[in-house]
Scaffold this motif. Structure first.
Motif, PDB file in Angstrom:
ATOM      1  N   LYS A  70       0.780  -1.043   0.146  1.00  0.00           N
ATOM      2  CA  LYS A  70       0.150  -0.073   0.019  1.00  0.00           C
ATOM      3  C   LYS A  70       0.771   1.336   0.075  1.00  0.00           C
ATOM      4  CE  LYS A  70      -4.419  -1.040   0.178  1.00  0.00           C
ATOM      5  NZ  LYS A  70      -4.950  -2.464   1.020  1.00  0.00           N
ATOM      6  N   HIS A  71       2.182   0.909   0.306  1.00  0.00           N
ATOM      7  CA  HIS A  71       3.047   2.363   0.151  1.00  0.00           C
ATOM      8  C   HIS A  71       4.257   2.111  -0.554  1.00  0.00           C
ATOM      9  CE1 HIS A  71       4.433  -0.707   3.484  1.00  0.00           C
ATOM     10  NE2 HIS A  71       5.627  -0.319   2.658  1.00  0.00           N
ATOM     11  N   GLN A  73       7.932   1.726  -1.644  1.00  0.00           N
ATOM     12  CA  GLN A  73       8.756   0.801  -1.152  1.00  0.00           C
ATOM     13  C   GLN A  73      10.221   1.294  -1.586  1.00  0.00           C
ATOM     14  OE1 GLN A  73       7.713  -3.560  -1.535  1.00  0.00           O
ATOM     15  NE2 GLN A  73       6.286  -3.009  -3.023  1.00  0.00           N
ATOM     16  N   GLY A 121      -1.208   4.213  -6.238  1.00  0.00           N
ATOM     17  CA  GLY A 121      -0.232   3.342  -5.423  1.00  0.00           C
ATOM     18  C   GLY A 121       0.947   3.038  -6.355  1.00  0.00           C
ATOM     19  N   ASP A 123       5.072   1.359  -6.154  1.00  0.00           N
ATOM     20  CA  ASP A 123       6.131   0.616  -5.694  1.00  0.00           C
ATOM     21  C   ASP A 123       7.519   1.109  -5.559  1.00  0.00           C
ATOM     22  OD1 ASP A 123       4.478  -1.867  -4.583  1.00  0.00           O
ATOM     23  OD2 ASP A 123       3.944  -1.494  -6.816  1.00  0.00           O
ATOM     24  N   ASN A 142       4.492   9.828   0.339  1.00  0.00           N
ATOM     25  CA  ASN A 142       4.972   9.501   1.730  1.00  0.00           C
ATOM     26  C   ASN A 142       6.104   8.482   1.596  1.00  0.00           C
ATOM     27  OD1 ASN A 142       5.360   8.307   4.195  1.00  0.00           O
ATOM     28  ND2 ASN A 142       3.160   8.409   4.746  1.00  0.00           N
ATOM     29  N   GLN A 144       7.861   7.381   4.443  1.00  0.00           N
ATOM     30  CA  GLN A 144       8.329   6.824   5.615  1.00  0.00           C
ATOM     31  C   GLN A 144       8.455   5.288   5.857  1.00  0.00           C
ATOM     32  OE1 GLN A 144       8.836   8.722   8.275  1.00  0.00           O
ATOM     33  NE2 GLN A 144       8.077  10.675   7.646  1.00  0.00           N
ATOM     34  N   SER A 145       8.024   4.593   4.691  1.00  0.00           N
ATOM     35  CA  SER A 145       8.148   3.142   4.802  1.00  0.00           C
ATOM     36  C   SER A 145       9.044   2.601   3.730  1.00  0.00           C
ATOM     37  CB  SER A 145       6.676   2.594   4.695  1.00  0.00           C
ATOM     38  OG  SER A 145       5.776   3.174   5.578  1.00  0.00           O
ATOM     39  N   THR A 173      12.566   9.942   5.333  1.00  0.00           N
ATOM     40  CA  THR A 173      12.500   8.548   5.079  1.00  0.00           C
ATOM     41  C   THR A 173      12.553   7.771   6.131  1.00  0.00           C
ATOM     42  OG1 THR A 173      14.790   8.655   4.433  1.00  0.00           O
ATOM     43  CG2 THR A 173      13.147   8.777   2.607  1.00  0.00           C
TER      44      THR A 173
END
Ligand code: ADP
Ligand code: MG
Length: 531
Positions: A70-71, A73, A121, A123, A142, A144-145, A173
């Motif tokens: 979902k986020h 990568q 979305g 990757d 985003n 962050q992940s 990050t």
């Protein structure tokens, strides 16, 4: 050498590589792929230009991120928009059937379009720092992940122009991402910066001693600033199929050279940061499709570009540093092909060239510019072989018939001559080339100038000095070796001042009786200037 299979790639990816035509890994791929797949440390990957660094991080990335999440990568940062597109395309071609979404995000492209694909979305984001920051600020992206951050052309990304932006992005990050830096060059100062931003890291280096491809022939010509353009034309004309990149230091120079070439009917265009994004993409695609065969560019605009089969890279102006030299000439001689790198060196730049040679651990041979006579001869040979080629492969009936009709009325040599003139127009005209006079450099590294009047016209040391001072900003102590003869005189000046004086007298030659030109090497020829 290991095979792709032995590096631990999946069966699916091996299939993809087969289709793509990659038969065996390049040395940097052999080193990075297993380490990225199995290890967890940060990576600094260094290998010559054109040796597949994109796949060296791209392949393990698509293997590691094999599922859509979902986020975001992974983030790959590149210094230019063109490179973002190119790298995204290369990674896309490596992902095979995997459901990964890889999107280039760069300035100049519609932000709406980008917002839409980010919402769906993504990757792997491949982007330029400016636009990535925009999206971070808008909260449309985003990071962050992310588990992987790649800095392609890593030294450039940590250089002054980008460092602030890259730092700001890195701050947003996750702490435990893996950072990977790839480049052909890694100057010490940049290495220090890199260490600051990385965790425990591994350096994977492929060094054969040389930083540049041994398949690229490297030569230089000594040319004064004034003669560069003429020299460029000769180099292009001497080749049958020139397909090259010409590097200038500034955008202004890039435009000037490109316009000048266009005026002389060359198929060319300019590439630099001030050109709009859509225009830049058009120009690059025209070049790749060979609608134009000469592209004039600045260093940053052409960093990392992978255009297949570039025959020549020309350093119209000397690169700023050895790293820039390596990256410029790395646009040719790629993926096992051969190439030519040509550097123009003005007399004052000779030492800088030695420095570049030393630092880039490479040999750059001196050569003489092609002579106009020889170029014309080559052109004639080419016309001949082209015509013979057409006769051999079959002349079309309609042309043959027209030829027979025309021959009823005209002598064959006149007819053929007229046809050649019509087709090739000024191509064989020697006067379309200008004379290149070698700069004579004296033992102090100064340029020797010839002054077209002397004692008999009332010239004195003092007068000559004041004439020179009037036309360039130079203090008397820089003027050397004044020699005043009856009908002419000589004077030595530092290179830049000499160029300035020459420029002035080239423009104003006819207005005053005075003229100053370059001294010729052959002293016997000086007589020609006697009045
Ligand atoms: P670099 O980043 O090292 O300058 P690129 O990643 O741009 O080089 O790759 C240069 C060219 O070589 C590209 O066209 C790429 O598709 C091709 N290439 C990369 N790896 C291989 C391989 N293993 N076999 C054949 N061609 C390859
Ligand atoms: Mg690259």
């Amino acid at each position: 050498m290991k095979s792709f299979e032995e590096l631990g790639l999946s069966a699916d990816t091996l299939k993809t590589l087969k289709v793509k035509g990659f038969e065996e890994p390049t040395p940097i791929q052999e080193k990075t792929i297993p380490v990225i797949l199995l290890g967890s440390e940060d990576i600094i990957g260094q290998a010559q230009t054109g040796t597949g660094k994109t796949a060296a991080f791209g392949l393990p990335l698509v293997e590691l991120l094999d599922k859509r999440l979902k986020h975001v990568q992974a983030l790959v940062l590149t210094p230019t928009r063109e490179l973002a597109i190119q790298v995204a395309e290369e990674i896309h071609s490596l992902k095979g059937k995997k459901q990964l979404s890889i999107v280039p995000i760069y300035g100049g492209q519609s932000i709406q379009l980008q917002l839409r694909s980010l919402r769906k979305g993504v990757d792997i984001v491949v982007g330029t720092p400016g636009r990535i920051l925009d999206h971070l600020k808008r909260k449309s992206l985003n990071l962050q992940s992310i588990t992987h951050l790649v800095l392609d052309e890593g030294d450039e990304m940590l250089n002054m122009g980008f460092l602030e932006d890259v730092k700001e992005i890195m701050d947003q990050t996750s702490e435990d991402k893996r950072t990977m830096l790839f480049s052909a060059t890694m100057p010490k100062a940049i290495m220090q910066i890199a260490k600051k931003y990385m965790n425990e890291y591994k350096v994977l280096k492929v060094t054969k001693g040389e930083l540049t491809s041994s398949r690229t022939e490297q030569i230089y010509f000594e040319v004064s600033e004034q003669n560069k353009f003429e020299a460029l034309c000769r180099i292009i004309d001497v080749e049958e199929d020139f397909f090259g990149l010409v590097f200038c230091r500034t955008k202004v120079d890039v435009n000037r050279v490109a316009n000048h070439l266009m005026e002389r009917s060359y198929q060319t265009d300019a590439l630099h940061g001030d050109i709009s994004q859509s225009q830049r993409e058009k120009i690059l695609s025209k070049f790749k499709k060979r609608k134009i065969n000469i592209l004039i560019a600045t260093d940053v605009a052409a960093r990392g570009l992978d255009v297949p089969d570039i025959t020549h890279v020309i350093n119209y102006s000397l690169p700023q540093d050895p790293e820039a030299y390596v990256h410029r000439i790395g646009r040719t001689g790629r993926a096992g092909k051969t190439g030519n790198a040509i550097t123009f060196v003005t007399p004052v730049e000779y030492r800088k060239l030695q420095f570049i040679k030393h630092k880039a651990k490479t040999d750059i041979r001196k050569e003489k510019l092609p002579k106009v006579k020889d170029i014309i001869k080559l052109k004639k040979q080419r016309i001949r072989s082209r015509l013979e080629g057409i006769i051999e492969t079959g002349l079309k009936e309609e042309y043959l018939q027209l030829a027979q009709n025309l021959l009823d009325k005209h002598e064959s040599e006149y007819l053929l001559g007229a046809l050649l003139q019509h087709v090739f127009q000024g191509e064989l005209d020697e006067t379309s080339y200008t004379e290149i006079v070698d700069t004579v450099v004296d033992k102090n590294g100064k340029t020797r100038l010839f002054v077209g009047f002397g004692k008999s016209s009332g010239l004195t040391h003092k007068k000559l000095i004041s004439i020179v001072k009037e036309h360039c900003d130079v203090s008397s102590d820089k003027i050397r070796d004044i020699q005043i003869c009856d009908k002419f005189a000589f004077i030595s000046l530092p290179f830049h001042e000499a160029e300035q004086v020459l420029k002035y007298f080239q423009k104003n030659r006819n207005q005053s009786g005075v003229y100053i030109t370059k001294a010729k090497k052959d002293r016997g020829k000086e007589r020609r200037f006697k009045r």
